[in-house]
Scaffold this motif. Sequence first.
Motif, mmCIF file in Angstrom:
data_model
loop_
_atom_site.group_PDB
_atom_site.id
_atom_site.type_symbol
_atom_site.label_atom_id
_atom_site.label_comp_id
_atom_site.label_asym_id
_atom_site.label_seq_id
_atom_site.Cartn_x
_atom_site.Cartn_y
_atom_site.Cartn_z
ATOM 1 N N ARG A 1 -9.776 -1.669 -0.964
ATOM 2 C CA ARG A 1 -8.653 -1.611 -1.924
ATOM 3 C C ARG A 1 -7.340 -1.549 -1.152
ATOM 4 O O ARG A 1 -6.348 -2.166 -1.546
ATOM 5 N N ASP B 1 -4.618 -4.339 -1.948
ATOM 6 C CA ASP B 1 -3.388 -3.897 -2.618
ATOM 7 C C ASP B 1 -2.180 -3.887 -1.694
ATOM 8 O O ASP B 1 -1.056 -4.138 -2.125
ATOM 9 N N ALA C 1 -1.952 -8.569 -0.837
ATOM 10 C CA ALA C 1 -1.397 -8.793 -2.189
ATOM 11 C C ALA C 1 -0.234 -9.776 -2.136
ATOM 12 O O ALA C 1 0.506 -9.783 -1.173
#
Length: 640
Positions: free
Chosen positions: A632, A636, A640
């Motif tokens: 993650r 993120d 991203a």
Amino acid sequence: MPHLGDKVRYDAVLGMGSRITRRDFLNSTLLAAGSVLAGPKAPRDLLAQASLWAEDDWTGYGGVGDYRRSNGNTAEVVNSAHKIRDHVFDKYPAEATDTGEVFDCVVVGGGISGLAAALFFTRESGAKLSCLVLENHAIFGGEAKRNDFIVDGQRLMAPQGSDHFQIPYPYSFIARFYELIGVRIREFKYQTWAGTEPEIPLGRTFEQMPAPEGVYFGARFGQRPGLWLVDPWEKNLERIPIPAAMRAEMLAYLERSSRASVPFDYPGDEKSRYLDSITLEQHLMEAYGLSRETIRTLMMGEGGGFGAGPDVLSGYCAYAFDALHSLDDSPETGWQAFPGGNCGIARHIVKTLIPESIAGSKTLEAVCRNRVNFAALDRPGQPARIRLGATAVRVEHDADPARSSGVRVTYTQGDKVYHLKARSVVMAGGGWTAQLVVRDLPARHRDAYAEFHRMPCMLANVAVRNWRFVYKLGFASASWYEGLGSFTSVRKVPVFSTDAKTIGPDSPTVLTFKILYLYPGLSLHEQGSRGRTELLSTSFRDYERRIREQLTEMFARSGFDARRDIAGVILNRWGHAYLSPQPGFFFGKDGKPATREILRGAPFGRISFANTDLSGAMDHKTAVLEAHRAVRQLLDQVLA
Ligand SMILES: Cc1cc2nc3c(=O)[nH]c(=O)nc-3n(C[C@H](O)[C@H](O)[C@H](O)COP(=O)(O)OP(=O)(O)OC[C@H]3O[C@@H](n4cnc5c(N)ncnc54)[C@H](O)[C@@H]3O)c2cc1C
């Protein structure tokens, strides 16, 4: 001292010359020379020496099937990995070949954490981003692998390390993860009792140890011959050959610990921080009035799940696993196991990630019993790939980490060196390599990893043609306090894994021995180095002899014959098996937070960190949770 002739006769009694499932040892002259040299040498020299030995002298027999070339850290793996430690790649290797590949994510380490990271990355990017796992062993799984034997026509499996799992809370993250990978717990049905003789309860894992338990007291307790007592802890320690004061202490401990509750309100509060500031030994002394001598005589196993003794572990270790919250964590009812331990979980992750990786459908039976299709693991074009026998030796940003567009990953495979490009990296191999491999790692991160001490461990699997010699004594679980290992037990396995749907005293089985390297009184660091020296410098044959001696000493009087009953021996050596948290590991020292949070809190440039060791409680669940956090962070904050 025995004469040579005596020794030869003794070896014959132990069955050292028997035709068991191990290879013969060809290089015995060199090995003997190595043994003589072993004493005064430093670990590094010993390893160099180990690498001179013919591989079989050290790695030994690996079993059959998918795992036959990958029992623990083989000599090949150790030799490749130690080139990193020995600075061979400190200078960029000019001979490195560019594979020309670019991956959105490279995961270093193909244990449960690295495999889970690849699965999360692939799923959460909708399979639009590419991912490559680099794993240094000949098969994926890390500590979650298995050994397979064929004994008298029956296939037997046993864990190499990571062993059992618990029933998770419904709808929890872990429950959904099991569902995703196809681990359906309600389908775990175990072998039933065979024959008409009285049944002795068998555990589902070698660590469950259901009552009745036989406890052996030998020469260390003045017993010659040794003495077996059945369930002595349940019988007020009657007949245990220990001094009266020690008995009184243990009785008080058993009584008080049965009423004890967790001595803090929540992890991180003042009481838990206090626990983390003292050793487990100190905690046992303060909370239960035990003496150091009693702890070091009878309770060294208290730190077994952390690979070290209570003398060096943080007091918080006694409660660290409680935070993992399963629906049923009781060994009696909750613990479950594949026949080869959590290798089953690793295989299910890989089957989900790359459906052609294991033949057949995603059932428990097919994933357990069908062969791995190695050719399917690293095929161009698929979203996730697994490259085996590949040791990452350098990982570095191609520019200033804050502004770089990629990471160069250099790895060895056989004698060749390669490099490729990654847009992001998950370091999932464990702190002991990550801190050396990430070349531009800032000092703060390096200092944090310096707090990670990993202890060695060896899991020896001994296939026996029957276990009547244990049954005759009235138990199937046994523990002891001297010699090699400290416990073992006969277990029943899930029926999906075997054609033998029942088990009895005449069935073949595998006895698993967990061997820790404990030297109470030395620092954690010293215990780790000394243990690794022993692990690295002891030949397969020497360990095999010690295993045969141990079993002969304990069971010859109930009918055990090493020559007849032992069908095979596999050693799984783990040089850096367990993260052993010292005081301060969990919540920090002197009012400062635990340094491991530096590694978990944010990626360093394009690199995030996984592996169960970051949790302080080594377990497959924390391996998965650390992987999810690391992925993650990349999705993120980096990609991203
Ligand atoms: C003896 C033992 C018993 C255990 N029993 C249990 C149990 O019953 N239940 C449980 O849940 N957990 C148990 N564990 C804990 C176990 O560590 C975890 O369950 C889990 O298997 C850890 O997975 P991981 O991926 O974090 O680490 P690992 O399994 O260590 O995987 C990391 C992999 O990365 C590889 N690697 C490292 N550096 C590199 C590099 N530079 N390049 C390429 N590859 C690299 C390593 O060789 C390894 O294969 C046990 C551990 C041990 C040692």
